[in-house]
Design a protein around this motif. Sequence first.
Motif, PDB file in Angstrom:
ATOM      1  N   ARG A  40     -10.255   5.139 -11.281  1.00 40.27           N
ATOM      2  CA  ARG A  40     -10.632   5.539 -12.406  1.00 40.27           C
ATOM      3  C   ARG A  40     -12.190   6.321 -12.051  1.00 40.27           C
ATOM      4  O   ARG A  40     -12.370   7.213 -12.707  1.00 40.27           O
ATOM      5  CB  ARG A  40     -11.017   4.374 -13.241  1.00 40.27           C
ATOM      6  N   GLU A  44     -13.515  10.025 -13.018  1.00 40.95           N
ATOM      7  CA  GLU A  44     -14.791  10.177 -13.946  1.00 40.95           C
ATOM      8  C   GLU A  44     -15.751  11.124 -13.117  1.00 40.95           C
ATOM      9  O   GLU A  44     -16.162  12.011 -13.744  1.00 40.95           O
ATOM     10  CB  GLU A  44     -15.299   8.766 -14.063  1.00 40.95           C
ATOM     11  N   ARG A 121      -7.770  13.343 -18.245  1.00 39.77           N
ATOM     12  CA  ARG A 121      -8.446  13.224 -19.548  1.00 39.77           C
ATOM     13  C   ARG A 121      -7.584  12.174 -20.454  1.00 39.77           C
ATOM     14  O   ARG A 121      -7.983  11.107 -20.874  1.00 39.77           O
ATOM     15  CB  ARG A 121      -8.996  14.245 -20.171  1.00 39.77           C
ATOM     16  N   LYS A 122      -6.098  12.668 -20.532  1.00 37.83           N
ATOM     17  CA  LYS A 122      -5.311  11.729 -21.121  1.00 37.83           C
ATOM     18  C   LYS A 122      -5.258  10.383 -20.608  1.00 37.83           C
ATOM     19  O   LYS A 122      -5.229   9.281 -21.318  1.00 37.83           O
ATOM     20  CB  LYS A 122      -4.060  12.559 -21.228  1.00 37.83           C
ATOM     21  N   ALA A 125      -8.268   8.209 -21.271  1.00 41.06           N
ATOM     22  CA  ALA A 125      -8.332   7.905 -22.729  1.00 41.06           C
ATOM     23  C   ALA A 125      -7.194   6.752 -22.973  1.00 41.06           C
ATOM     24  O   ALA A 125      -7.423   5.950 -23.887  1.00 41.06           O
ATOM     25  CB  ALA A 125      -8.214   9.383 -23.648  1.00 41.06           C
ATOM     26  N   ARG A 128      -8.383   3.234 -21.965  1.00 46.32           N
ATOM     27  CA  ARG A 128      -9.548   2.369 -22.645  1.00 46.32           C
ATOM     28  C   ARG A 128      -9.347   1.759 -23.795  1.00 46.32           C
ATOM     29  O   ARG A 128      -8.296   1.578 -24.300  1.00 46.32           O
ATOM     30  CB  ARG A 128     -10.576   3.623 -23.177  1.00 46.32           C
TER      31      ARG A 128
END
Length: 128
Positions: A40, A44, A121-122, A125, A128
């Motif tokens: 992760r 990022e 990005r998917k 997202a 989270r």
Amino acid sequence: MIGILVMMNNYFHDLAAGIVFVCGMTMFVLARKVEEIGSRESKEIFLGTYPTLVHIIGGAIIFMLFAGVIRTFTYKEFEWANAVGNDQVPAIIVKHIFLGGIFFYGVVLWVKSHKKVKEMRKELAAGR
């Protein structure tokens, strides 16, 4: 004086093609490495640097469009005449093919990287 300005325009136009290639290659290599790592944090970090690279490559492309207009109008007098006068027509042809190739390859790498960015990005997202 105008000759110096045209020469600098042409130089920076060529340099911008290299910038597009280097940024595209950087995006692509980083995206692949981040996929290999899979953490992760690496995603990022990459997604944090991606917008900066997009701004650099986008700025280079915009500059190339404007500088290309100037180059087009002055090409015959400032670039072609010098090449013909010094028997360097094959060299100038090779230069333009090479720079065009690296420019378009850089754009292709950017597009491929952008697809990976959307996937990352998917994933983030969804996590989270």
